[in-house]
Write a protein that holds these residues in place. Structure first.
Motif, PDB file in Angstrom:
ATOM      1  N   VAL A   1      69.844  57.896 -28.635  1.00 15.47           N
ATOM      2  CA  VAL A   1      71.169  57.165 -28.812  1.00 15.47           C
ATOM      3  C   VAL A   1      71.122  56.509 -30.291  1.00 15.47           C
ATOM      4  CG1 VAL A   1      72.597  55.076 -27.906  1.00 15.47           C
ATOM      5  CG2 VAL A   1      71.118  56.565 -26.385  1.00 15.47           C
ATOM      6  N   TYR A   2      72.232  56.501 -30.768  1.00 15.14           N
ATOM      7  CA  TYR A   2      72.429  55.978 -32.307  1.00 15.14           C
ATOM      8  C   TYR A   2      73.396  55.035 -32.773  1.00 15.14           C
ATOM      9  CZ  TYR A   2      75.616  59.874 -33.111  1.00 15.14           C
ATOM     10  OH  TYR A   2      76.731  60.579 -33.116  1.00 15.14           O
ATOM     11  N   GLU A   3      73.362  54.571 -34.075  1.00 15.12           N
ATOM     12  CA  GLU A   3      74.487  53.600 -34.117  1.00 15.12           C
ATOM     13  C   GLU A   3      74.445  53.739 -35.830  1.00 15.12           C
ATOM     14  OE1 GLU A   3      76.180  49.516 -33.547  1.00 15.12           O
ATOM     15  OE2 GLU A   3      74.107  49.437 -34.576  1.00 15.12           O
ATOM     16  N   TRP A   4      75.532  54.088 -36.559  1.00 18.24           N
ATOM     17  CA  TRP A   4      75.360  54.154 -37.937  1.00 18.24           C
ATOM     18  C   TRP A   4      75.396  52.816 -38.679  1.00 18.24           C
ATOM     19  CZ3 TRP A   4      74.244  58.769 -39.439  1.00 18.24           C
ATOM     20  CH2 TRP A   4      74.525  59.867 -38.772  1.00 18.24           C
ATOM     21  N   GLN A   5      74.605  52.786 -39.682  1.00 22.71           N
ATOM     22  CA  GLN A   5      74.463  51.454 -40.415  1.00 22.71           C
ATOM     23  C   GLN A   5      75.542  51.348 -41.517  1.00 22.71           C
ATOM     24  OE1 GLN A   5      72.850  49.563 -38.260  1.00 22.71           O
ATOM     25  NE2 GLN A   5      70.834  49.347 -39.074  1.00 22.71           N
ATOM     26  N   GLU A   6      75.777  52.472 -41.934  1.00 27.55           N
ATOM     27  CA  GLU A   6      76.852  52.720 -42.944  1.00 27.55           C
ATOM     28  C   GLU A   6      77.631  54.010 -42.892  1.00 27.55           C
ATOM     29  OE1 GLU A   6      74.184  55.085 -46.344  1.00 27.55           O
ATOM     30  OE2 GLU A   6      73.672  52.829 -46.255  1.00 27.55           O
ATOM     31  N   LYS A   7      78.641  54.268 -43.622  1.00 23.73           N
ATOM     32  CA  LYS A   7      79.268  55.408 -43.688  1.00 23.73           C
ATOM     33  C   LYS A   7      78.568  56.428 -44.043  1.00 23.73           C
ATOM     34  CE  LYS A   7      83.989  53.545 -44.273  1.00 23.73           C
ATOM     35  NZ  LYS A   7      85.276  53.708 -45.175  1.00 23.73           N
ATOM     36  N   TYR A   8      78.665  57.662 -43.343  1.00 26.62           N
ATOM     37  CA  TYR A   8      77.907  58.861 -43.342  1.00 26.62           C
ATOM     38  C   TYR A   8      78.774  59.963 -43.208  1.00 26.62           C
ATOM     39  CZ  TYR A   8      74.051  61.800 -42.507  1.00 26.62           C
ATOM     40  OH  TYR A   8      73.201  63.140 -42.860  1.00 26.62           O
ATOM     41  N   TYR A   9      78.636  60.939 -44.231  1.00 25.78           N
ATOM     42  CA  TYR A   9      79.388  61.853 -44.267  1.00 25.78           C
ATOM     43  C   TYR A   9      78.841  63.209 -44.158  1.00 25.78           C
ATOM     44  CZ  TYR A   9      83.005  58.498 -45.500  1.00 25.78           C
ATOM     45  OH  TYR A   9      83.810  57.586 -45.366  1.00 25.78           O
ATOM     46  N   GLY A  10      77.257  63.344 -44.104  1.00 23.84           N
ATOM     47  CA  GLY A  10      76.642  64.584 -44.037  1.00 23.84           C
ATOM     48  C   GLY A  10      76.643  65.272 -42.537  1.00 23.84           C
ATOM     49  N   VAL A  11      75.607  66.000 -42.208  1.00 21.87           N
ATOM     50  CA  VAL A  11      75.335  66.697 -41.241  1.00 21.87           C
ATOM     51  C   VAL A  11      74.696  65.836 -40.135  1.00 21.87           C
ATOM     52  CG1 VAL A  11      75.660  69.128 -42.206  1.00 21.87           C
ATOM     53  CG2 VAL A  11      73.294  67.954 -41.771  1.00 21.87           C
ATOM     54  N   GLY A  12      74.618  66.152 -38.967  1.00 24.03           N
ATOM     55  CA  GLY A  12      73.917  65.583 -38.033  1.00 24.03           C
ATOM     56  C   GLY A  12      74.695  64.958 -36.899  1.00 24.03           C
ATOM     57  N   HIS A  13      73.933  64.821 -35.639  1.00 19.42           N
ATOM     58  CA  HIS A  13      74.398  63.993 -34.438  1.00 19.42           C
ATOM     59  C   HIS A  13      75.832  64.672 -34.199  1.00 19.42           C
ATOM     60  CE1 HIS A  13      70.969  61.698 -35.002  1.00 19.42           C
ATOM     61  NE2 HIS A  13      71.578  61.390 -36.319  1.00 19.42           N
ATOM     62  N   SER A  14      75.878  66.030 -33.991  1.00 18.77           N
ATOM     63  CA  SER A  14      77.105  66.358 -33.270  1.00 18.77           C
ATOM     64  C   SER A  14      76.984  66.349 -31.715  1.00 18.77           C
ATOM     65  CB  SER A  14      76.846  67.968 -33.718  1.00 18.77           C
ATOM     66  OG  SER A  14      75.771  68.740 -33.012  1.00 18.77           O
ATOM     67  N   GLY A  15      76.029  66.027 -31.093  1.00 15.17           N
ATOM     68  CA  GLY A  15      75.795  65.774 -29.762  1.00 15.17           C
ATOM     69  C   GLY A  15      74.462  66.679 -29.266  1.00 15.17           C
ATOM     70  N   LEU A  16      74.324  67.886 -29.742  1.00 13.42           N
ATOM     71  CA  LEU A  16      73.370  68.817 -29.652  1.00 13.42           C
ATOM     72  C   LEU A  16      72.491  69.374 -30.605  1.00 13.42           C
ATOM     73  CD1 LEU A  16      71.897  70.315 -26.993  1.00 13.42           C
ATOM     74  CD2 LEU A  16      73.600  72.158 -27.562  1.00 13.42           C
ATOM     75  N   PHE A  17      71.160  69.122 -30.591  1.00 10.84           N
ATOM     76  CA  PHE A  17      70.184  69.481 -31.463  1.00 10.84           C
ATOM     77  C   PHE A  17      69.313  70.715 -30.929  1.00 10.84           C
ATOM     78  CE2 PHE A  17      71.098  66.487 -34.532  1.00 10.84           C
ATOM     79  CZ  PHE A  17      70.667  66.490 -35.827  1.00 10.84           C
ATOM     80  N   VAL A  18      69.440  71.859 -31.515  1.00 12.96           N
ATOM     81  CA  VAL A  18      68.733  73.095 -31.124  1.00 12.96           C
ATOM     82  C   VAL A  18      67.621  73.161 -32.153  1.00 12.96           C
ATOM     83  CG1 VAL A  18      68.777  75.358 -30.544  1.00 12.96           C
ATOM     84  CG2 VAL A  18      70.596  73.679 -29.760  1.00 12.96           C
ATOM     85  N   GLU A  19      66.548  73.517 -31.821  1.00 12.03           N
ATOM     86  CA  GLU A  19      65.218  73.841 -32.755  1.00 12.03           C
ATOM     87  C   GLU A  19      65.191  75.302 -32.888  1.00 12.03           C
ATOM     88  OE1 GLU A  19      61.051  72.663 -32.434  1.00 12.03           O
ATOM     89  OE2 GLU A  19      61.819  71.756 -30.264  1.00 12.03           O
ATOM     90  N   THR A  20      64.604  75.876 -34.062  1.00 13.39           N
ATOM     91  CA  THR A  20      64.472  77.125 -34.458  1.00 13.39           C
ATOM     92  C   THR A  20      63.247  77.216 -35.132  1.00 13.39           C
ATOM     93  OG1 THR A  20      65.286  79.294 -35.233  1.00 13.39           O
ATOM     94  CG2 THR A  20      66.274  77.219 -35.968  1.00 13.39           C
ATOM     95  N   ASP A  21      62.311  78.019 -35.046  1.00 13.10           N
ATOM     96  CA  ASP A  21      61.207  78.341 -35.935  1.00 13.10           C
ATOM     97  C   ASP A  21      61.346  78.902 -37.197  1.00 13.10           C
ATOM     98  OD1 ASP A  21      61.471  80.713 -35.017  1.00 13.10           O
ATOM     99  OD2 ASP A  21      59.498  80.994 -34.162  1.00 13.10           O
ATOM    100  N   ASP A  22      62.598  79.286 -37.375  1.00 11.40           N
ATOM    101  CA  ASP A  22      63.187  80.065 -38.779  1.00 11.40           C
ATOM    102  C   ASP A  22      64.560  79.863 -39.027  1.00 11.40           C
ATOM    103  OD1 ASP A  22      63.298  81.670 -41.201  1.00 11.40           O
ATOM    104  OD2 ASP A  22      62.323  83.159 -40.092  1.00 11.40           O
ATOM    105  N   LEU A  23      64.739  78.374 -39.432  1.00 15.62           N
ATOM    106  CA  LEU A  23      66.029  78.121 -39.695  1.00 15.62           C
ATOM    107  C   LEU A  23      66.745  78.777 -40.865  1.00 15.62           C
ATOM    108  CD1 LEU A  23      68.177  75.753 -39.227  1.00 15.62           C
ATOM    109  CD2 LEU A  23      67.194  74.663 -41.074  1.00 15.62           C
ATOM    110  N   ASP A  24      66.119  79.213 -41.906  1.00 23.20           N
ATOM    111  CA  ASP A  24      66.641  80.030 -42.830  1.00 23.20           C
ATOM    112  C   ASP A  24      67.327  81.275 -42.493  1.00 23.20           C
ATOM    113  OD1 ASP A  24      66.454  78.297 -45.198  1.00 23.20           O
ATOM    114  OD2 ASP A  24      64.341  78.528 -44.775  1.00 23.20           O
ATOM    115  N   GLU A  25      66.464  82.078 -41.688  1.00 24.68           N
ATOM    116  CA  GLU A  25      66.871  83.247 -41.049  1.00 24.68           C
ATOM    117  C   GLU A  25      68.025  82.945 -40.312  1.00 24.68           C
ATOM    118  OE1 GLU A  25      65.393  86.489 -38.042  1.00 24.68           O
ATOM    119  OE2 GLU A  25      63.655  85.790 -39.228  1.00 24.68           O
TER     120      GLU A  25
END
Length: 121
Positions: A51-75
């Protein structure tokens, strides 16, 4: 790959903490209070709720609702792009995680996070 966490935005951070800790009874795993957001992680039995709250305006990636981890992100990112899929550039966040956002063919957005560099997610 596996689901790492689901994230919900909170417009009233204190109220969200009361709800998930007192009403629901979730066990607190970690809290972070910094830039560009503050968050609390809760145990969902093998997965986390963030559960999160932005402290300032943020325009980057992150917090789409679902994070999936992978052991080879680049691939995985290269494979998605080679098949015509859309991803943002891979970034390293202030909290240490290395991730990017992916848009599926139907416009749904989720995030991939490097399981070798999850940071303090």
């Amino acid at each position: 790959m596996k689901a790492l966490f689901i994230s919900f935005p909170a417009s009233d951070y204190a109220a969200s903490k009361r709800f998930y800790e007192r009403a629901i009874g979730l066990r607190l795993l970690r809290e972070f209070d910094g830039e560009p957001h503050r968050f609390t992680n809760y145990d969902l039995g093998g997965m986390m709720l963030k559960v999160y709250e932005w402290q300032e305006k943020y325009y980057g990636v992150g917090h789409s609702g679902l994070f999936v981890e992978t052991d080879d992100l680049d691939e995985v990112v290269n494979r998605i792009r080679s098949l015509g899929g859309k991803t943002t550039d891979i970034v390293v966040h202030a909290w240490g995680g290395r991730s990017c956002s992916v848009t599926d063919p139907f416009g749904n957005i989720f995030d991939l996070i490097d399981s070798n560099q999850k940071g303090n997610a």
